[in-house]
Design an enzyme around this catalytic site. Structure first.
Site, PDB file in Angstrom:
ATOM      1  N   ASN A   8       0.859  -1.182   0.000  1.00  0.00           N
ATOM      2  CA  ASN A   8       0.000   0.000   0.000  1.00  0.00           C
ATOM      3  C   ASN A   8       0.894   1.229   0.000  1.00  0.00           C
ATOM      4  O   ASN A   8       1.462   1.587   1.028  1.00  0.00           O
ATOM      5  CB  ASN A   8      -0.903  -0.037   1.251  1.00  0.00           C
ATOM      6  CG  ASN A   8      -1.811   1.182   1.340  1.00  0.00           C
ATOM      7  OD1 ASN A   8      -1.820   2.020   0.422  1.00  0.00           O
ATOM      8  ND2 ASN A   8      -2.566   1.290   2.421  1.00  0.00           N
ATOM      9  N   TRP A   9       1.020   1.854  -1.189  1.00  0.00           N
ATOM     10  CA  TRP A   9       1.926   3.004  -1.313  1.00  0.00           C
ATOM     11  C   TRP A   9       1.312   4.268  -0.712  1.00  0.00           C
ATOM     12  O   TRP A   9       1.976   5.291  -0.642  1.00  0.00           O
ATOM     13  CB  TRP A   9       2.302   3.225  -2.778  1.00  0.00           C
ATOM     14  CG  TRP A   9       3.218   2.161  -3.339  1.00  0.00           C
ATOM     15  CD1 TRP A   9       3.802   1.113  -2.668  1.00  0.00           C
ATOM     16  CD2 TRP A   9       3.683   2.052  -4.696  1.00  0.00           C
ATOM     17  NE1 TRP A   9       4.586   0.373  -3.504  1.00  0.00           N
ATOM     18  CE2 TRP A   9       4.532   0.911  -4.768  1.00  0.00           C
ATOM     19  CE3 TRP A   9       3.461   2.785  -5.865  1.00  0.00           C
ATOM     20  CZ2 TRP A   9       5.155   0.517  -5.955  1.00  0.00           C
ATOM     21  CZ3 TRP A   9       4.078   2.385  -7.042  1.00  0.00           C
ATOM     22  CH2 TRP A   9       4.914   1.270  -7.082  1.00  0.00           C
ATOM     23  N   LYS A  10       0.030   4.194  -0.338  1.00  0.00           N
ATOM     24  CA  LYS A  10      -0.670   5.354   0.245  1.00  0.00           C
ATOM     25  C   LYS A  10      -0.437   6.595  -0.636  1.00  0.00           C
ATOM     26  O   LYS A  10      -0.347   6.462  -1.850  1.00  0.00           O
ATOM     27  CB  LYS A  10      -0.217   5.562   1.695  1.00  0.00           C
ATOM     28  CG  LYS A  10      -0.419   4.297   2.549  1.00  0.00           C
ATOM     29  CD  LYS A  10      -0.292   4.528   4.022  1.00  0.00           C
ATOM     30  CE  LYS A  10      -0.507   3.200   4.761  1.00  0.00           C
ATOM     31  NZ  LYS A  10      -0.441   3.330   6.215  1.00  0.00           N
ATOM     32  N   HIS A  96      -9.843   0.565   5.052  1.00  0.00           N
ATOM     33  CA  HIS A  96      -8.567   0.909   5.711  1.00  0.00           C
ATOM     34  C   HIS A  96      -8.829   1.917   6.839  1.00  0.00           C
ATOM     35  O   HIS A  96      -9.671   2.797   6.705  1.00  0.00           O
ATOM     36  CB  HIS A  96      -7.591   1.501   4.690  1.00  0.00           C
ATOM     37  CG  HIS A  96      -6.191   1.555   5.214  1.00  0.00           C
ATOM     38  ND1 HIS A  96      -5.773   2.523   6.104  1.00  0.00           N
ATOM     39  CD2 HIS A  96      -5.124   0.745   5.008  1.00  0.00           C
ATOM     40  CE1 HIS A  96      -4.501   2.308   6.412  1.00  0.00           C
ATOM     41  NE2 HIS A  96      -4.085   1.234   5.763  1.00  0.00           N
ATOM     42  N   GLU A  98      -7.318   4.421   7.798  1.00  0.00           N
ATOM     43  CA  GLU A  98      -7.163   5.843   7.444  1.00  0.00           C
ATOM     44  C   GLU A  98      -8.409   6.366   6.747  1.00  0.00           C
ATOM     45  O   GLU A  98      -8.766   7.540   6.896  1.00  0.00           O
ATOM     46  CB  GLU A  98      -5.896   6.023   6.590  1.00  0.00           C
ATOM     47  CG  GLU A  98      -4.641   5.864   7.442  1.00  0.00           C
ATOM     48  CD  GLU A  98      -3.428   5.313   6.711  1.00  0.00           C
ATOM     49  OE1 GLU A  98      -3.408   5.288   5.470  1.00  0.00           O
ATOM     50  OE2 GLU A  98      -2.475   4.883   7.410  1.00  0.00           O
ATOM     51  N   GLU A 167      -5.221  -5.025  10.699  1.00  0.00           N
ATOM     52  CA  GLU A 167      -4.276  -3.924  10.887  1.00  0.00           C
ATOM     53  C   GLU A 167      -4.624  -3.176  12.168  1.00  0.00           C
ATOM     54  O   GLU A 167      -5.496  -2.295  12.156  1.00  0.00           O
ATOM     55  CB  GLU A 167      -4.346  -2.955   9.705  1.00  0.00           C
ATOM     56  CG  GLU A 167      -3.988  -3.570   8.368  1.00  0.00           C
ATOM     57  CD  GLU A 167      -3.473  -2.517   7.381  1.00  0.00           C
ATOM     58  OE1 GLU A 167      -2.372  -2.685   6.891  1.00  0.00           O
ATOM     59  OE2 GLU A 167      -4.187  -1.523   7.125  1.00  0.00           O
ATOM     60  N   GLY A 173       2.202   2.624  10.933  1.00  0.00           N
ATOM     61  CA  GLY A 173       3.108   3.766  10.811  1.00  0.00           C
ATOM     62  C   GLY A 173       3.797   4.161  12.099  1.00  0.00           C
ATOM     63  O   GLY A 173       4.407   5.233  12.177  1.00  0.00           O
ATOM     64  N   SER A 211       3.383  -1.718  10.617  1.00  0.00           N
ATOM     65  CA  SER A 211       4.834  -1.735  10.883  1.00  0.00           C
ATOM     66  C   SER A 211       5.468  -3.084  10.549  1.00  0.00           C
ATOM     67  O   SER A 211       6.405  -3.518  11.227  1.00  0.00           O
ATOM     68  CB  SER A 211       5.119  -1.329  12.339  1.00  0.00           C
ATOM     69  OG  SER A 211       4.670  -0.009  12.572  1.00  0.00           O
TER      70      SER A 211
HETATM   71  P1  13P Z   1       2.825   0.663   7.784  1.00  0.00           P
HETATM   72  O1  13P Z   1       3.413  -0.602   7.206  1.00  0.00           O
HETATM   73  O2  13P Z   1       3.515   1.905   7.288  1.00  0.00           O
HETATM   74  O3  13P Z   1       2.700   0.598   9.272  1.00  0.00           O
HETATM   75  O4  13P Z   1       1.340   0.778   7.193  1.00  0.00           O
HETATM   76  C1  13P Z   1       0.506  -0.316   7.287  1.00  0.00           C
HETATM   77  C2  13P Z   1      -0.717  -0.048   6.511  1.00  0.00           C
HETATM   78  O5  13P Z   1      -1.525   0.781   6.849  1.00  0.00           O
HETATM   79  C3  13P Z   1      -0.889  -0.804   5.258  1.00  0.00           C
HETATM   80  O6  13P Z   1      -2.171  -0.610   4.754  1.00  0.00           O
END
Ligand code: 13P
Length: 251
Positions: A8-10, A96, A98, A167, A173, A211
């Site tokens: 997931n490159w966000k 997700h 977020e 998650e 993060g 993470s």
């Molecule tokens: P991180 O790997 O940066 O903690 O993010 C996880 C995530 O939200 C993947 O969708």
């Protein structure tokens, strides 16, 4: 095969760096012979088409981090599931944390996205996870149950087009991952719930996210119910994403 690895490159990268990263991954997967390691990349939507073209004849698929249900409509700023599909996207992330947290997405919309995506032939990674406060209050399993039931119960889900990502919000993060025991407990619980819903749970990939990095991937993937990962930060470098892939390949 139940394994699945997702990047997931966000909201990261520009077009040139995104393309370069996709090319590196394509070469690396070819070199290592990872054709049978199901892998999917979720770039920013703006680059979806060009990344899909770069990965066209490779074993790596692409998907959208978000999309709106349907084909066309007066929804300024949105991109539809049908448009994602027509641009080479084979997957959609739904739920997700977020999106739940910053864009106030709730179960009814998540359910519409999931069902519409599956209806149009996409596979879905449905994300769930508890906050730190919920974990501290001992509410983790209740939260997971609610997030599963409110979207997957009572509707006709295409189970063969579904993966779940556990998650924990406090692990995303932060550099603090769930311990293998914490993650295994959640994953086993989710698989049990899926069975109760009538799903062929032993065939549904349940991914860990939060993470996830080369340093912890082996011990997490060693758990019987952790089938892969949804990787954020560590997916932005070819080396670290490939090291996580190698850990999953060894599982
Ligand atoms: P991180 O790997 O940066 O903690 O993010 C996880 C995530 O939200 C993947 O969708």
């Amino acid at each position: 095969m139940r394994k699945l690895l997702a990047a997931n490159w966000k909201m990261h990268l520009y077009a040139d760096t995104a393309q370069a990263l996709a090319q590196q991954l394509r070469h690396h997967w070819q070199e290592k012979g990872w054709q049978n390691l199901p892998t999917v990349i979720f770039p920013p939507l703006l680059y979806l088409r060009e990344i899909a073209n770069i990965l066209k004849h490779s074993s790596i698929q692409v998907g959208a981090q978000n999309a709106y249900p349907g084909e066309f409509g007066a929804f300024t700023g949105e991109v539809s599931v049908a448009q994602v599909s027509a641009s080479g996207g084979a997957w959609l992330i739904v739920g997700h944390s977020e999106r739940r947290q910053y864009f106030a997405e709730k179960a009814p919309l998540l359910q519409r996205k999931l069902l519409d995506a599956q209806h149009r032939g996409l596979k879905v990674i449905y994300c769930i996870g508890e906050t730190l406060e919920e974990r501290r209050c001992g509410e983790t399993l209740n939260v997971l149950r609610q997030q599963i039931l409110e979207v997957l119960q009572g509707v006709s889900v295409a189970w063969n087009q579904l993966a779940i990502a556990y998650e924990p919000v406090w692990a995303i993060g932060t550099g603090i991952n769930a311990t293998p025991d914490q993650a295994q407990e959640a994953h086993a619980f989710i698989r049990q719930l899926l069975t109760e819903l009538g799903a062929p749970a032993s065939h549904i990939p349940i991914l860990y996210g939060g993470s996830l990095k080369p340093e912890n991937a082996h011990e997490l993937f060693r758990q019987p119910d952790i089938d892969g990962g949804l990787v954020g930060g560590a997916s932005l470098q070819a080396n670290s994403f490939a090291a996580i892939a190698a850990a999953l390949w060894d599982k």
